[in-house]
Scaffold this active site. Structure first.
Site, mmCIF file in Angstrom:
data_model
loop_
_atom_site.group_PDB
_atom_site.id
_atom_site.type_symbol
_atom_site.label_atom_id
_atom_site.label_comp_id
_atom_site.label_asym_id
_atom_site.label_seq_id
_atom_site.Cartn_x
_atom_site.Cartn_y
_atom_site.Cartn_z
ATOM 1 N N TYR A 266 5.122 17.754 12.146
ATOM 2 C CA TYR A 266 6.185 16.751 12.430
ATOM 3 C C TYR A 266 7.570 17.386 12.445
ATOM 4 O O TYR A 266 8.570 16.653 12.453
ATOM 5 C CB TYR A 266 6.206 15.667 11.348
ATOM 6 N N GLU B 153 0.828 -1.217 0.000
ATOM 7 C CA GLU B 153 0.000 0.000 0.000
ATOM 8 C C GLU B 153 0.856 1.258 0.000
ATOM 9 O O GLU B 153 0.792 2.071 0.922
ATOM 10 C CB GLU B 153 -0.885 0.012 1.247
ATOM 11 N N PRO B 154 1.695 1.453 -1.011
ATOM 12 C CA PRO B 154 2.530 2.652 -1.002
ATOM 13 C C PRO B 154 1.721 3.917 -1.272
ATOM 14 O O PRO B 154 0.817 3.912 -2.103
ATOM 15 C CB PRO B 154 3.524 2.404 -2.148
ATOM 16 N N GLY B 155 2.024 4.962 -0.527
ATOM 17 C CA GLY B 155 1.393 6.265 -0.777
ATOM 18 C C GLY B 155 2.496 7.252 -1.078
ATOM 19 O O GLY B 155 2.752 7.636 -2.215
ATOM 20 N N ARG B 156 3.221 7.620 -0.002
ATOM 21 C CA ARG B 156 4.289 8.615 -0.109
ATOM 22 C C ARG B 156 5.318 8.259 -1.192
ATOM 23 O O ARG B 156 5.735 9.115 -1.960
ATOM 24 C CB ARG B 156 5.007 8.703 1.241
ATOM 25 N N CYS C 67 -1.573 32.980 12.097
ATOM 26 C CA CYS C 67 -1.261 33.463 13.446
ATOM 27 C C CYS C 67 -0.902 32.311 14.378
ATOM 28 O O CYS C 67 -1.642 32.006 15.329
ATOM 29 C CB CYS C 67 -2.445 34.256 13.979
ATOM 30 N N GLU C 68 0.165 31.653 14.116
ATOM 31 C CA GLU C 68 0.678 30.561 14.957
ATOM 32 C C GLU C 68 2.194 30.558 14.782
ATOM 33 O O GLU C 68 2.682 30.653 13.644
ATOM 34 C CB GLU C 68 0.199 29.185 14.450
#
Ligand code: LLP
Length: 419
Positions: free
Chosen positions: A318, A273-276, A346-347
């Protein structure tokens, strides 16, 4: 980022200038390369050779319909984790029989819809889900094809937020519990056992965690066989990492070869199930510098750009590193300065990259690299910012595959109280 190249001091996606896309579509804007997507999918597929397998592209990495449709045309399978992702795959002409449904919290509606459309396999993650699914299947007069997702308790040596196969994680069932659940499931009228699945985490850059997990599930499979329970497919999940900066993950071909070396003796169909690993380096986020501001305490500048953490959350969530590169190189400028590339939100967590050595001026166009996975799909409307446009490049053409949201759209379903 094989399909993004420098041509005469300017970055291109395939044969299209990124400056042209920015001029026509505006910024911020995600740009994907069709050839890069197809090439990576084929890299996994070809590595299996004639070995029976199914590639289930992990929809969560990038779920734009155009992206899904590109994989559907390759006859790909899909790994989904919600009813929304199911609808997307069906709309993109994905084959329902090649859809795998994972996730710890599938609702009654989601399971019902999955059974109604004839989904390939449901990866069950708890006893409660098994019983819920059995009941729904019986009521529909169907049998639900399932695998149990086991948690092999293996450390993927990745960021803690994207580790899923440790026993303290919420995902799957322990190997011990799996034995009881397979037995229980074999007696349920609405359930057909087909597979065994795991997914230990994401952005994994070495083979060892995968191999360790395989050893554990093969042992479980032997125990199941002794108990008279036959499994026909083994789902190894996704998780293969990519190079964002200096990482050196195994190539798809080295990864598949290592898996097959362990699995050749079995007669199991292998699912991955590769995504990235398929989409990350097939996409960039284009953004423009709005302001340069000197930092008070350090010998450093802020480059305030028009993209923000709502458009690309990975750095904030992350502390992920993604390379940031000017789209047009200045050949006469040799002095570099240190910049924190930040958005307008605003963070304090609203940064896209810190401590980058560059020479920047307002209005410069930047490309945030490796943004094809978990970029747009994790974006939000925080600070009431419309979600950005997405563009697909195909050779020397480009297509807007999602226009920039406008403010009317942003508020169209909201209502004020009538009194
Ligand atoms: N299969 C299952 C059951 C998954 O949960 C995932 C990802 C995948 C496959 C695909 O994993 P991949 O090949 O893409 O590593 N938002 C985070 C990544 C979260 C991954 C969640 N599960 C990030 O931006 O790094």
């Amino acid at each position: 980022m094989d399909y993004f190249k420098l041509n005469n001091y300017e970055w291109f996606a395939e044969d299209v200038s990124l400056c042209t896309i920015a001029k026509e579509v505006g910024t911020p804007c995600y740009v994907y390369s069709r050839a890069a997507l197809e090439n990576k999918w084929h890299a996994f597929d070809k590595a299996f050779n004639n070995y029976p397998h199914q590639i289930n592209y992990a929809v969560k990495a990038n779920s734009n319909l155009a992206v899904l449709n590109i994989f559907a045309r390759l006859n790909s399978g899909f790994d989904i984790v919600s009813g929304g992702e199911l609808e997307r795959v069906l709309k993109a002409n994905g084959n329902p029989e090649k859809i795998i449904f994972s996730g710890v919290g599938k609702t009654i509606d989601e399971l019902t819809k999955a059974l109604q459309v004839g989904i390939g396999c449901i990866n069950v993650e708890s006893e409660a889900e098994l019983l819920r699914l059995n009941e729904i299947a019986i009521n529909l007069g169907k049998k639900a094809t399932i695998a149990f997702r086991v948690n092999p308790d293996v450390d993927p040596k990745s960021h803690p937020y994207i580790s899923t196969g440790l026993k303290e994680n919420k995902f799957g069932v322990s190997i011990l519990e799996a034995k009881t659940l397979y037995q229980q499931a074999s007696k349920l009228k609405g359930i057909k056992i087909q597979g065994l699945a795991f997914h230990i985490g994401s952005q994994i850059t070495s083979l060892e965690p995968f191999l360790e997990a395989i050893d554990k599930v093969l042992e479980l499979n032997q125990d199941l066989n002794r108990m008279g329970i036959a499994i026909s497919h083994l789902n190894l999940g996704g998780g293969l990492g990519v190079c964002y900066h200096a990482e050196m993950p195994p190539t798809p071909s080295a990864y598949v070869s290592a898996l097959l070396a362990k699995l050749q003796q079995t007669d199991l169909v292998i699912h991955i199930e590769p995504g990235r690993a398929i989409t990350a380096n097939a996409g960039v986020l284009l953004t423009r510098v709005e302001y340069i501001k000197k930092q008070e305490l350090k010998d450093r500048y802020f480059a305030i750009v028009d993209a923000a953490m709502n458009d690309l959350l990975r750095p904030a969530l992350y502390e992920a590193w993604q390379d940031i590169v000017p789209v047009k190189l200045r050949h006469n400028e040799t002095t570099l300065y240190n910049y924190d590339i930040v958005g307008p939100i605003c963070e304090t967590a609203d940064f896209l990259g810190k401590d980058r050595s560059l020479f920047l001026e307002p209005n410069d166009l930047l490309m945030i690299c490796s943004a094809g996975a978990y970029g747009f799909s994790m974006s939000s409307n925080y600070n009431s910012r419309p979600r950005v446009a997405e563009v697909m490049v195909d050779n020397n053409n480009f297509y807007t595959i999602r226009p920039r949201e406008d403010l009317t759209e942003l508020m169209k379903t909201e209502m004020m109280l009538p009194f």
